[in-house]
Each structure stands twice: as structure tokens, then as C-alpha cells.
Design an enzyme around this catalytic site. Structure first.
Site, mmCIF file in Angstrom:
data_model
loop_
_atom_site.group_PDB
_atom_site.id
_atom_site.type_symbol
_atom_site.label_atom_id
_atom_site.label_comp_id
_atom_site.label_asym_id
_atom_site.label_seq_id
_atom_site.Cartn_x
_atom_site.Cartn_y
_atom_site.Cartn_z
ATOM 1 N N ASP A 1 18.978 26.770 -44.783
ATOM 2 C CA ASP A 1 18.244 25.620 -44.227
ATOM 3 C C ASP A 1 16.959 26.057 -43.521
ATOM 4 O OD1 ASP A 1 19.715 26.870 -42.174
ATOM 5 O OD2 ASP A 1 19.677 25.046 -40.961
ATOM 6 N N HIS B 1 21.902 32.588 -41.923
ATOM 7 C CA HIS B 1 20.606 32.721 -41.263
ATOM 8 C C HIS B 1 20.310 34.211 -41.142
ATOM 9 C CE1 HIS B 1 21.558 28.694 -39.111
ATOM 10 N NE2 HIS B 1 20.859 28.472 -40.215
#
Length: 244
Positions: A184, A146
Site C-alpha cells: 500500500d 512494508h
């Protein structure tokens, strides 16, 4: 003769009470809400992700809960990161979040710099210990990334496609058992999805999570390391846009 202002103590007490209730509410929330609490012994035995080593002008260092919480909180309250991450937390909650990562084996919080200036917050996490694990054929050594670029000017100038390959290459070099890097992004985040596709990721469909719908991508070490795609729930972002 002085008159007491009875309103001030009441307001002061009310303010303290609200602050205390807020602290209690924050303390009751899961510190690492995405970390799975039930995993196999094989997955549990895998150590935390490594610290990537980058050549100048880039650099990555471990985040310091005490020294960096204020800065990260300010970054995450900027409009573009509120929209992308939905973590507009106060510094004290970020301090807890950073410390919990450092104390565990699930993820590692990092600060990325460019030419000596801190510009990006990065989390590396073991995907098999994360809530995305049930959504694909997760390997215990898979690593997820991330990234939150603080300055919108860097976002618009293509900083992510410059940084990402360097981080991925270093992770694959340091951790030879890691076969895939996972991403994601929110399914609406076309910018992040285009970065994944630019990097050559395999699209693994869109999936409904507890609080969002995500687009899942895997960047394999070799083509043979790509996880099976199965029946995709949606098309890659480029195909979705071109068909609309």
C-alpha cells in the site's frame, strides 16, 4: 560573594517540563495506529506473520526493541524515509512501536541484511487486521509488507526488486494459507509502485486513508487468488505517467 544565576534554574525547569510534556504526548498516541481494534473472531484467531527464511547473501531477523530502536530511528529520520514513511520518531517511540508488534499478533518488525550488514527495516502484518482491510476483499490470512531501505544507494541500485521476490516466496512456502501479499505505497511513490508492478501485482485502485492517499496492490499466490478489482479509482502508475 557569588551571585546566583536565577535564569539557569528556570531554563532547566522549562527544558524538563517540555521533555515531560513530549513524553506524555508520545505516550498518548496509539502505538500501532493502523491496527484495527474490531475484527471478527476468525481474523483475530490468525497468528502473526511468519519469519521468512532467505538464502545468503540476504537474511532477515526479528527486530530487537532495545538493541535496534536507535538504529531504526536514525534510518527513519533520513530524508528519503521521512518522505516515504512519515515516521521520524525518536528512539523511545520506536522502542514502544517494536515492542507492541512483538507482544501482539498483528505484525512483526524485522531487520534485513545484505552480506552481513543491516540495510532494511521490514514490517510484515496481517492485512485483515490492518486499516487497508475495508478497502478490498481481505482474506484473514493475507499478509502485507512494508519495507524501508536505509541507504539511498541501495534504493537507486534496485535492491527492492532483488529482495522482494525472496521474501514473498518464503512467506508463501511457510504459510500455505496465505493467498496474497499486499502493498500500500503512497500514491505519489512511483518507485514503490513500479516495484509492485514489476513483481506482477494486481492493482486495486487508489484509496483515501486517514492521513494519506494510497495505491493498493495484491500479489496473489496464483491468478485465481487475486481479489476482485471492482471499479478502480485510478490507473496503474505506468498508465498514469504515459497518459500525462
Amino acid at each position: 560573594m557569588q551571585h546566583r544565576d536565577v535564569g539557569k534554574p528556570t531554563l532547566s525547569y522549562s527544558g524538563r517540563l517540555i521533555a515531560q510534556m513530549t513524553e506524555i504526548d508520545e505516550a498518548l498516541k496509539p502505538v500501532l495506529p493502523r491496527e484495527l481494534t474490531t475484527v471478527s473472531d476468525e481474523v483475530r484467531a490468525v497468528p502473526a506473520p511468519p519469519l521468512p527464511v532467505l538464502a545468503e547473501p540476504f537474511a532477515l531477523r526479528p527486530a530487537d526493541p532495545d538493541a535496534d530502536a536507535e538504529m531504526i530511528s536514525e534510518w527513519m529520520n533520513r530524508p528519503h524515509l521521512v518522505e516515504a514513511w512519515e515516521y521520524p520518531w525518536p528512539p523511545q517511540r520506536w522502542r514502544r512501536h517494536l515492542k507492541a508488534q512483538i507482544d501482539g499478533e498483528y505484525s512483526r518488525p524485522l531487520i534485513g541484511s545484505f552480506k552481513g550488514a543491516d540495510v532494511v527495516y521490514v514490517e510484515l502484518y496481517r492485512a485483515a487486521k490492518d486499516s487497508i482491510a475495508p478497502r478490498y476483499a481481505a482474506d484473514p490470512h493475507d499478509i502485507g509488507i512494508h519495507a524501508a531501505i536505509a541507504d539511498l544507494r541501495f534504493v537507486n541500485r534496485g535492491f527492492a526488486p532483488l529482495l522482494l521476490p525472496r521474501v514473498v516466496a518464503s512467506v508463501f512456502e511457510i504459510d500455505p494459507r496465505c493467498r496474497r501479499i499486499m502493498f500500500d505505497p503512497d500514491h505519489r511513490n512511483t518507485g514503490a509502485r513500479r516495484v509492485c508492478e514489476f513483481a506482477g501485482c494486481t492493482f486495486l485502485g487508489e484509496h483515501d486513508m486517514a492521513n494519506r492517499r494510497m495505491a493498493l496492490y495484491a500479489l496473489p499466490r496464483t491468478p485465481a487468488d487475486a481479489p476482485p478489482t471492482g471499479d478502480l479509482q485510478s490507473s496503474p502508475v505506468g498508465e498514469s505517467i504515459s497518459s500525462s
